[in-house]
Each structure stands twice: as C-alpha cells, then as structure tokens.
Design a protein around this motif. Sequence first.
Motif, mmCIF file in Angstrom:
data_model
loop_
_atom_site.group_PDB
_atom_site.id
_atom_site.type_symbol
_atom_site.label_atom_id
_atom_site.label_comp_id
_atom_site.label_asym_id
_atom_site.label_seq_id
_atom_site.Cartn_x
_atom_site.Cartn_y
_atom_site.Cartn_z
ATOM 1 N N LYS A 51 0.830 -1.193 0.000
ATOM 2 C CA LYS A 51 0.000 0.000 0.000
ATOM 3 C C LYS A 51 0.872 1.254 0.000
ATOM 4 C CE LYS A 51 -3.938 -2.078 2.404
ATOM 5 N NZ LYS A 51 -4.842 -1.989 3.569
ATOM 6 N N ASP A 52 0.437 2.242 -0.782
ATOM 7 C CA ASP A 52 1.098 3.558 -0.810
ATOM 8 C C ASP A 52 2.562 3.466 -1.222
ATOM 9 O OD1 ASP A 52 -1.291 4.688 0.171
ATOM 10 O OD2 ASP A 52 -0.708 4.153 2.209
ATOM 11 N N VAL A 53 2.912 2.446 -1.990
ATOM 12 C CA VAL A 53 4.292 2.303 -2.444
ATOM 13 C C VAL A 53 4.290 2.102 -3.949
ATOM 14 C CG1 VAL A 53 6.376 0.884 -2.363
ATOM 15 C CG2 VAL A 53 5.114 1.362 -0.259
ATOM 16 N N ASN A 54 5.145 2.822 -4.640
ATOM 17 C CA ASN A 54 5.297 2.678 -6.083
ATOM 18 C C ASN A 54 6.736 2.253 -6.329
ATOM 19 O OD1 ASN A 54 4.486 2.674 -8.718
ATOM 20 N ND2 ASN A 54 4.488 4.884 -8.975
ATOM 21 N N ASP A 55 7.006 0.973 -6.102
ATOM 22 C CA ASP A 55 8.363 0.462 -6.181
ATOM 23 C C ASP A 55 8.899 0.606 -7.595
ATOM 24 O OD1 ASP A 55 10.463 -1.823 -6.541
ATOM 25 O OD2 ASP A 55 10.250 -1.577 -4.386
ATOM 26 N N ALA A 56 10.200 0.878 -7.703
ATOM 27 C CA ALA A 56 10.786 1.170 -9.012
ATOM 28 C C ALA A 56 10.718 -0.007 -9.975
ATOM 29 C CB ALA A 56 12.234 1.629 -8.834
ATOM 30 N N PHE A 57 10.818 -1.233 -9.474
ATOM 31 C CA PHE A 57 10.926 -2.372 -10.382
ATOM 32 C C PHE A 57 9.889 -3.465 -10.154
ATOM 33 C CE2 PHE A 57 15.216 -0.539 -10.531
ATOM 34 C CZ PHE A 57 15.340 -0.372 -11.906
ATOM 35 N N PHE A 58 9.112 -3.410 -9.078
ATOM 36 C CA PHE A 58 8.116 -4.436 -8.820
ATOM 37 C C PHE A 58 6.732 -3.861 -9.095
ATOM 38 C CE2 PHE A 58 11.690 -5.816 -6.216
ATOM 39 C CZ PHE A 58 11.792 -7.149 -6.600
ATOM 40 N N PRO A 59 6.054 -4.350 -10.125
ATOM 41 C CA PRO A 59 4.751 -3.771 -10.466
ATOM 42 C C PRO A 59 3.681 -4.152 -9.454
ATOM 43 C CG PRO A 59 5.139 -5.721 -11.776
ATOM 44 C CD PRO A 59 6.416 -5.469 -11.007
ATOM 45 N N ARG A 60 2.757 -3.251 -9.234
ATOM 46 C CA ARG A 60 1.573 -3.567 -8.430
ATOM 47 C C ARG A 60 0.638 -4.407 -9.299
ATOM 48 N NH1 ARG A 60 0.165 0.142 -4.296
ATOM 49 N NH2 ARG A 60 -1.921 0.442 -5.129
ATOM 50 N N ILE A 61 0.225 -5.551 -8.802
ATOM 51 C CA ILE A 61 -0.617 -6.443 -9.594
ATOM 52 C C ILE A 61 -2.060 -6.451 -9.107
ATOM 53 C CG2 ILE A 61 1.308 -7.904 -10.298
ATOM 54 C CD1 ILE A 61 0.610 -9.858 -8.127
ATOM 55 N N SER A 62 -2.336 -5.711 -8.056
ATOM 56 C CA SER A 62 -3.692 -5.616 -7.539
ATOM 57 C C SER A 62 -4.640 -5.093 -8.615
ATOM 58 C CB SER A 62 -3.710 -4.669 -6.337
ATOM 59 O OG SER A 62 -5.019 -4.335 -5.971
ATOM 60 N N GLY A 63 -5.716 -5.837 -8.875
ATOM 61 C CA GLY A 63 -6.741 -5.370 -9.795
ATOM 62 C C GLY A 63 -6.449 -5.584 -11.266
ATOM 63 N N LYS A 64 -5.291 -6.148 -11.596
ATOM 64 C CA LYS A 64 -5.007 -6.404 -13.007
ATOM 65 C C LYS A 64 -5.877 -7.563 -13.508
ATOM 66 C CE LYS A 64 -0.556 -4.541 -14.285
ATOM 67 N NZ LYS A 64 -0.723 -3.354 -13.477
ATOM 68 N N PRO A 65 -6.158 -7.604 -14.811
ATOM 69 C CA PRO A 65 -7.017 -8.688 -15.326
ATOM 70 C C PRO A 65 -6.466 -10.068 -14.993
ATOM 71 C CG PRO A 65 -6.743 -6.969 -16.975
ATOM 72 C CD PRO A 65 -5.793 -6.637 -15.859
ATOM 73 N N ALA A 66 -7.353 -10.950 -14.578
ATOM 74 C CA ALA A 66 -6.919 -12.281 -14.142
ATOM 75 C C ALA A 66 -6.243 -13.054 -15.262
ATOM 76 C CB ALA A 66 -8.125 -13.062 -13.619
ATOM 77 N N GLU A 100 -5.892 -19.704 -9.527
ATOM 78 C CA GLU A 100 -6.371 -19.228 -8.227
ATOM 79 C C GLU A 100 -5.579 -18.000 -7.786
ATOM 80 O OE1 GLU A 100 -7.459 -21.862 -4.937
ATOM 81 O OE2 GLU A 100 -6.837 -23.533 -6.225
ATOM 82 N N ILE A 101 -4.270 -18.033 -7.970
ATOM 83 C CA ILE A 101 -3.432 -16.888 -7.608
ATOM 84 C C ILE A 101 -3.832 -15.665 -8.422
ATOM 85 C CG2 ILE A 101 -1.077 -15.978 -7.653
ATOM 86 C CD1 ILE A 101 -0.093 -18.848 -7.143
ATOM 87 N N ALA A 102 -4.000 -15.860 -9.721
ATOM 88 C CA ALA A 102 -4.376 -14.753 -10.599
ATOM 89 C C ALA A 102 -5.730 -14.165 -10.195
ATOM 90 C CB ALA A 102 -4.404 -15.228 -12.049
ATOM 91 N N ASP A 103 -6.690 -15.031 -9.920
ATOM 92 C CA ASP A 103 -8.021 -14.554 -9.523
ATOM 93 C C ASP A 103 -7.960 -13.785 -8.213
ATOM 94 O OD1 ASP A 103 -9.178 -15.693 -11.756
ATOM 95 O OD2 ASP A 103 -9.814 -17.519 -10.723
ATOM 96 N N HIS A 104 -7.113 -14.237 -7.295
ATOM 97 C CA HIS A 104 -7.001 -13.564 -5.996
ATOM 98 C C HIS A 104 -6.544 -12.122 -6.174
ATOM 99 C CE1 HIS A 104 -5.963 -12.857 -1.774
ATOM 100 N NE2 HIS A 104 -4.808 -12.367 -2.221
ATOM 101 N N PHE A 105 -5.462 -11.928 -6.897
ATOM 102 C CA PHE A 105 -4.934 -10.570 -7.047
ATOM 103 C C PHE A 105 -5.807 -9.719 -7.962
ATOM 104 C CE2 PHE A 105 -0.982 -12.549 -5.465
ATOM 105 C CZ PHE A 105 -0.729 -11.666 -4.434
ATOM 106 N N ALA A 106 -6.450 -10.344 -8.947
ATOM 107 C CA ALA A 106 -7.359 -9.583 -9.804
ATOM 108 C C ALA A 106 -8.531 -9.031 -8.999
ATOM 109 C CB ALA A 106 -7.873 -10.476 -10.933
ATOM 110 N N GLY A 107 -8.925 -9.734 -7.945
ATOM 111 C CA GLY A 107 -10.041 -9.302 -7.121
ATOM 112 C C GLY A 107 -9.687 -8.246 -6.090
ATOM 113 N N GLU A 108 -8.406 -7.977 -5.929
ATOM 114 C CA GLU A 108 -7.978 -6.926 -4.988
ATOM 115 C C GLU A 108 -7.939 -5.579 -5.699
ATOM 116 O OE1 GLU A 108 -5.124 -8.963 -1.640
ATOM 117 O OE2 GLU A 108 -4.197 -7.892 -3.292
ATOM 118 N N HIS A 109 -8.234 -4.523 -4.961
ATOM 119 C CA HIS A 109 -8.191 -3.186 -5.556
ATOM 120 C C HIS A 109 -7.606 -2.210 -4.541
ATOM 121 C CE1 HIS A 109 -10.296 -4.349 -9.209
ATOM 122 N NE2 HIS A 109 -11.119 -5.025 -8.441
#
Length: 237
Positions: A51-66, A100-109
């Motif tokens: 949360k509240d972090v925009n890391d230089a090399f690790f993308p945030r995957i929360s909410g991305k399409p499953a 299952e992993i993909a669906d989990h992170f896709a469901g986070e926002h």
Amino acid sequence: MRNTLTSTVVLGALAFVAMTAAPLHAAERPAVLPDTMQQRLLACASCHAKKDVNDAFFPRISGKPAGYLYNQLVNFREGRRQFPLMTYMVDYLPDAYLREIADHFAGEHLPPAPARASASSPAVLARGRQLAMQGDPAIKVPACIACHGEKLTGVTPSIPGLVGLPPDYLTAQFGAWRNKTRRAHEPDCMAVITERMSLEDMAAVTAWLGTQQAAPDARPATAIARPLPIKCGSAPD
C-alpha cells in the motif's frame, strides 16, 4: 575480575529476558495459520501489493485482469519471462493453482500509488503522450490506448493496465522485449512494437506514462474495439 562479573550479570539478564519473553511470543502466534489465499500469498504481496508504495521495479498487480496475471505466471514457469525469484516460486505449481493466484490478485483493488514527477523535457513528454494516445503511423506503432484501454487501465480478460506502473519497470520491460528476454504467445505483438520503436521513443512513452495518475476507482475496461490494431497471441480476437 570486574569485567568478568559484569559479563556474567549481563548474560544472565539476557537469558532471563529470553525465557520470560518466549512464552509471550508463543502465546501471540496462532496454533494454526489460516488456510487462506491471502495467507498463502504473503510472499507475493510483500513485493507486488504494498500500500502507498510505487516500487521502481516491482509492479503492483492488484486489480489487473486475471487472464493477464495467469499468462505471466505461466510465462515465468515456462521460461518466456526471466526472473529467477519468480521462476523459483512458480516452477512446480499446476495451472489450476496459478489461476487461483491470478483470480485472488485480480479481485484486490488497492488504492493507486501516486504518479511520479518526471525529469524529462516537455518535448519528450509530448512525444510520449503522442505515442500513448495517438501512436505513430509513420513507424507503424499503434497507440497504447488502442489495446490497453481508453484510460490505460487494461482490458479484461488479458490486457494489462499501464497507468500507475513505475517508469523504471516499464523501461525494463520494453528492453526485455527488444532483447528477446521477455516473450509472449505468438504472435508476440509487443516484440514487434519494440522492434519498430527507437530507444528515445521508448524512453518518452515510459516517462509520460509514469506521470499519469490512476483514478481511485480505476478498473480494467470490459471491452475494446476489435480487431486490435496488431495481432496479439496473448489477447486473441
């Protein structure tokens, strides 16, 4: 003699603290960890869902399409993407669990990370905006929005969003496609696009994208005009 006595007293005190503190820590730990996806995926979240972090090399995957997230997990497992830590984590996981992993992170926002200021010149940012919003027919590069959605938040089920990603990460991915160390299902549309772009154009579009702020309620689009302007194996028509 005094030093020896002092050391003995200190060691005794540390031992007493350790003995009295250990039961407290044990009591605080649950006897059995909850068997939830959130608990299982803490290792993933430690890099990709801060949360509240925009890391230089690790993308945030929360909410991305499953579908996109699933494709990337498979790509790491099968060697189309190269990052040893990711390969190690998914090497022996079956397709069903990767979904299952993909669906989990896709469901986070999570709330979107803040945009970054750019040191690039106005001319460079203007070129980046042109490529993102209009493309460049002279070099046969379509606009980013033509595939990644009008708001650049991605399109379900398998096209990722670009807004909110760190420019350093985007630059690294452009370079990986250009150097053929990142691949996708054929036809590999991003490999074709990066071959057509100059290094200066790649720097311009990633710089501009890095300055864009995602809306708090940003979600992937559910549809986009078909056919796409370029054939893409990971997002077939």
